[in-house]
Write a protein that holds these residues in place. Structure first.
Motif: not given
Length: 147
Positions: A109-121
């Motif tokens: 996510c470009p807004c605050h740096g959050s990131a999620y795993n592609v395998a399960d979100g």
């Protein structure tokens, strides 16, 4: 009654004009916030409804270990392993921004740096504290379809 420039306009007239100008500005701002069509995610089924059963695109467009973001549908599809497709909402659970990139096995996510795993979100990096909501996706004749 003819217009007399020597007499001041009534206050209600000025208020009405300012209100009208404000509403026109608001309408322009809201229309500018609308999503744009991403040609890569065009609905080839002709149904026009991608949120329930519409075609997103070719399964071959989603790289193994990565994914593809379908902006107009607000969906991200990943392929953690060969032939295994997952779909999630592309709306960040932190503040509602749309994710914009996928790299290193993460959806960013470009807004605050959050990131999620592609395998399960699931959340890989905060400030998000909730995973991306899952969506149902299927591959039919080499095409990705939301179900």
């Amino acid at each position: 009654m003819p217009f007399d420039p020597s007499k001041p306009e009534p206050e209600s007239s000025r208020r009405g004009m300012l209100l009208g100008v404000g509403l026109v500005g608001l309408a322009g701002t809201l229309s500018a916030c609308g999503g744009s069509k991403d040609d890569s995610s065009a609905d080839s089924s002709g149904s026009g409804d991608k949120s329930s059963g519409g075609t997103l695109g070719k399964a071959s467009d989603v790289p193994v270990g990565g994914g593809k973001i379908y902006k107009s549908e607000k969906v991200v599809v990943t392929q953690p392993k060969q032939g295994e497709f997952k779909a999630f909402s592309a709306v960040c659970t932190h503040r509602g921004c749309t994710v914009d990139s996928i790299s290193g096995g993460k959806i960013h996510c470009p807004c605050h740096g959050s990131a999620y795993n592609v395998a399960d979100g699931s959340v890989a990096n905060g400030p998000a504290s909730k995973p991306l909501p899952p969506k149902s996706v299927a591959v039919q004749n080499g095409e990705l379809k939301l179900s």
